[in-house]
Scaffold this motif. Sequence first.
Motif, mmCIF file in Angstrom:
data_model
loop_
_atom_site.group_PDB
_atom_site.id
_atom_site.type_symbol
_atom_site.label_atom_id
_atom_site.label_comp_id
_atom_site.label_asym_id
_atom_site.label_seq_id
_atom_site.Cartn_x
_atom_site.Cartn_y
_atom_site.Cartn_z
ATOM 1 N N ILE A 175 -3.897 -2.057 10.011
ATOM 2 C CA ILE A 175 -5.235 -1.728 9.519
ATOM 3 C C ILE A 175 -5.692 -0.332 9.938
ATOM 4 O O ILE A 175 -6.285 0.404 9.154
ATOM 5 N N MET A 176 -5.418 0.056 11.174
ATOM 6 C CA MET A 176 -5.943 1.309 11.714
ATOM 7 C C MET A 176 -4.922 2.443 11.685
ATOM 8 O O MET A 176 -5.073 3.433 12.401
ATOM 9 N N CYS A 177 -3.910 2.357 10.861
ATOM 10 C CA CYS A 177 -2.828 3.342 10.864
ATOM 11 C C CYS A 177 -3.134 4.576 10.029
ATOM 12 O O CYS A 177 -2.865 5.700 10.451
ATOM 13 N N LEU A 178 -3.676 4.395 8.847
ATOM 14 C CA LEU A 178 -3.822 5.498 7.897
ATOM 15 C C LEU A 178 -5.248 6.038 7.866
ATOM 16 O O LEU A 178 -6.219 5.293 8.023
ATOM 17 N N ASP A 179 -5.354 7.340 7.635
ATOM 18 C CA ASP A 179 -6.656 7.955 7.414
ATOM 19 C C ASP A 179 -7.281 7.336 6.163
ATOM 20 O O ASP A 179 -6.574 7.014 5.192
ATOM 21 N N SER A 180 -8.585 7.162 6.166
ATOM 22 C CA SER A 180 -9.269 6.475 5.064
ATOM 23 C C SER A 180 -9.043 7.156 3.711
ATOM 24 O O SER A 180 -9.039 6.494 2.667
ATOM 25 N N ALA A 181 -8.838 8.469 3.717
ATOM 26 C CA ALA A 181 -8.632 9.189 2.463
ATOM 27 C C ALA A 181 -7.302 8.838 1.801
ATOM 28 O O ALA A 181 -7.120 9.069 0.609
ATOM 29 N N GLU A 182 -6.369 8.269 2.568
ATOM 30 C CA GLU A 182 -5.051 7.925 2.032
ATOM 31 C C GLU A 182 -4.957 6.472 1.601
ATOM 32 O O GLU A 182 -4.057 6.112 0.832
ATOM 33 N N GLN A 183 -5.824 5.637 2.092
ATOM 34 C CA GLN A 183 -5.710 4.205 1.877
ATOM 35 C C GLN A 183 -6.033 3.804 0.444
ATOM 36 O O GLN A 183 -6.887 4.402 -0.204
ATOM 37 N N LEU A 184 -5.349 2.763 -0.023
ATOM 38 C CA LEU A 184 -5.672 2.163 -1.315
ATOM 39 C C LEU A 184 -7.067 1.543 -1.224
ATOM 40 O O LEU A 184 -7.408 0.934 -0.204
ATOM 41 N N PRO A 185 -7.909 1.692 -2.243
ATOM 42 C CA PRO A 185 -9.246 1.081 -2.197
ATOM 43 C C PRO A 185 -9.167 -0.414 -1.904
ATOM 44 O O PRO A 185 -8.270 -1.110 -2.384
ATOM 45 N N SER A 186 -10.113 -0.900 -1.119
ATOM 46 C CA SER A 186 -10.086 -2.307 -0.714
ATOM 47 C C SER A 186 -10.314 -3.238 -1.894
ATOM 48 O O SER A 186 -9.742 -4.335 -1.941
ATOM 49 N N THR A 187 -11.147 -2.846 -2.856
ATOM 50 C CA THR A 187 -11.349 -3.630 -4.071
ATOM 51 C C THR A 187 -11.479 -2.688 -5.260
ATOM 52 O O THR A 187 -11.879 -1.535 -5.112
ATOM 53 N N MET A 188 -11.145 -3.208 -6.447
ATOM 54 C CA MET A 188 -11.270 -2.448 -7.687
ATOM 55 C C MET A 188 -11.909 -3.325 -8.743
ATOM 56 O O MET A 188 -11.652 -4.529 -8.805
ATOM 57 N N GLY A 189 -12.729 -2.705 -9.605
ATOM 58 C CA GLY A 189 -13.361 -3.416 -10.700
ATOM 59 C C GLY A 189 -12.584 -3.242 -11.996
ATOM 60 O O GLY A 189 -11.523 -2.618 -12.028
ATOM 61 N N PRO A 190 -13.111 -3.762 -13.099
ATOM 62 C CA PRO A 190 -12.432 -3.664 -14.395
ATOM 63 C C PRO A 190 -12.281 -2.214 -14.853
ATOM 64 O O PRO A 190 -13.154 -1.371 -14.612
ATOM 65 N N GLY A 191 -11.179 -1.909 -15.512
ATOM 66 C CA GLY A 191 -10.962 -0.599 -16.114
ATOM 67 C C GLY A 191 -10.865 0.539 -15.130
ATOM 68 O O GLY A 191 -11.301 1.648 -15.429
ATOM 69 N N GLU A 192 -10.283 0.308 -13.957
ATOM 70 C CA GLU A 192 -10.153 1.348 -12.944
ATOM 71 C C GLU A 192 -8.687 1.656 -12.640
ATOM 72 O O GLU A 192 -7.811 0.828 -12.851
ATOM 73 N N LYS A 193 -8.450 2.868 -12.130
ATOM 74 C CA LYS A 193 -7.122 3.285 -11.681
ATOM 75 C C LYS A 193 -7.242 3.840 -10.270
ATOM 76 O O LYS A 193 -8.251 4.448 -9.917
ATOM 77 N N ALA A 194 -6.204 3.630 -9.456
ATOM 78 C CA ALA A 194 -6.203 4.174 -8.102
ATOM 79 C C ALA A 194 -4.776 4.321 -7.609
ATOM 80 O O ALA A 194 -3.882 3.565 -8.005
ATOM 81 N N THR A 195 -4.574 5.304 -6.752
ATOM 82 C CA THR A 195 -3.311 5.490 -6.045
ATOM 83 C C THR A 195 -3.630 5.593 -4.559
ATOM 84 O O THR A 195 -4.528 6.340 -4.161
ATOM 85 N N GLY A 196 -2.948 4.816 -3.767
ATOM 86 C CA GLY A 196 -3.210 4.831 -2.337
ATOM 87 C C GLY A 196 -2.091 4.172 -1.570
ATOM 88 O O GLY A 196 -1.141 3.629 -2.142
ATOM 89 N N LYS A 197 -2.201 4.230 -0.242
ATOM 90 C CA LYS A 197 -1.138 3.743 0.628
ATOM 91 C C LYS A 197 -1.574 2.512 1.418
ATOM 92 O O LYS A 197 -2.747 2.321 1.718
ATOM 93 N N ILE A 198 -0.574 1.688 1.765
ATOM 94 C CA ILE A 198 -0.754 0.565 2.672
ATOM 95 C C ILE A 198 0.313 0.699 3.756
ATOM 96 O O ILE A 198 1.494 0.895 3.447
ATOM 97 N N ALA A 199 -0.090 0.611 5.017
ATOM 98 C CA ALA A 199 0.847 0.712 6.135
ATOM 99 C C ALA A 199 1.152 -0.677 6.682
ATOM 100 O O ALA A 199 0.266 -1.530 6.770
ATOM 101 N N PHE A 200 2.408 -0.888 7.067
ATOM 102 C CA PHE A 200 2.843 -2.186 7.589
ATOM 103 C C PHE A 200 3.535 -1.981 8.941
ATOM 104 O O PHE A 200 4.345 -1.072 9.105
ATOM 105 N N ASP A 201 3.204 -2.832 9.900
ATOM 106 C CA ASP A 201 3.826 -2.833 11.221
ATOM 107 C C ASP A 201 4.919 -3.896 11.201
ATOM 108 O O ASP A 201 4.635 -5.098 11.209
ATOM 109 N N VAL A 202 6.187 -3.459 11.162
ATOM 110 C CA VAL A 202 7.308 -4.376 10.954
ATOM 111 C C VAL A 202 8.428 -4.073 11.949
ATOM 112 O O VAL A 202 8.453 -3.010 12.571
ATOM 113 N N PRO A 203 9.407 -4.965 12.086
ATOM 114 C CA PRO A 203 10.529 -4.705 12.979
ATOM 115 C C PRO A 203 11.356 -3.509 12.509
ATOM 116 O O PRO A 203 11.377 -3.172 11.322
#
Length: 206
Positions: free
Chosen positions: A155-183
Amino acid sequence: MNKILAASAVLTGALLLSACGSTGAGTPSSAPTVAPAAAGGSAQATSAPSSAAAAPEAAQSSRGNLVKAVGEPASQTYNGETVATFVAAAIEPAAGCTAQFASAPKNGQIVVATFNVETTAALSKTISKNFSLNMFGWKAVAGNGTTVNGNPVAIMCLDSAEQLPSTMGPGEKATGKIAFDVPAGAGTLVYTAPGAPAGWEWSYGK
């Protein structure tokens, strides 16, 4: 965050899952789907009507998920209409966090996935009228087949400007990142809509 979880659970619990095999974004071809459960029943897997020109069905993993490669679209539908299409444009293993107060990974490494997401006007016909890919419904599976405990989203890995929007409404487009803490090493990212019997998965690493 609880409001986002509740909205996502209401929407995605009623959504049909489908593989998008078309060359045009947001226009899925014939593919396996999951039908909504009838009252008192359970969801059943169904197939779209076949035709001579129908694309081959997407590959399924041993976990029952549709296997997606980088650049290959996936979509969610509601009452037979596509409400959202999302594409993993890039998946970067052993990535670094960019947030100012990010912590070191607990599981071994940070994997950052970049998604292109597009919603359609049909999203307005759903109960919640929004779409979320950013937080809930994710899990990670290490290369040896072990599922990572807890939510792998960092959750706290990426700067907010890089993150994918938390929710999207109808007729919208977005590009963003999600970070995962994995082995460390290779593994698999899995996204399943809450209440659905199967989802999608993307491999990372060698």
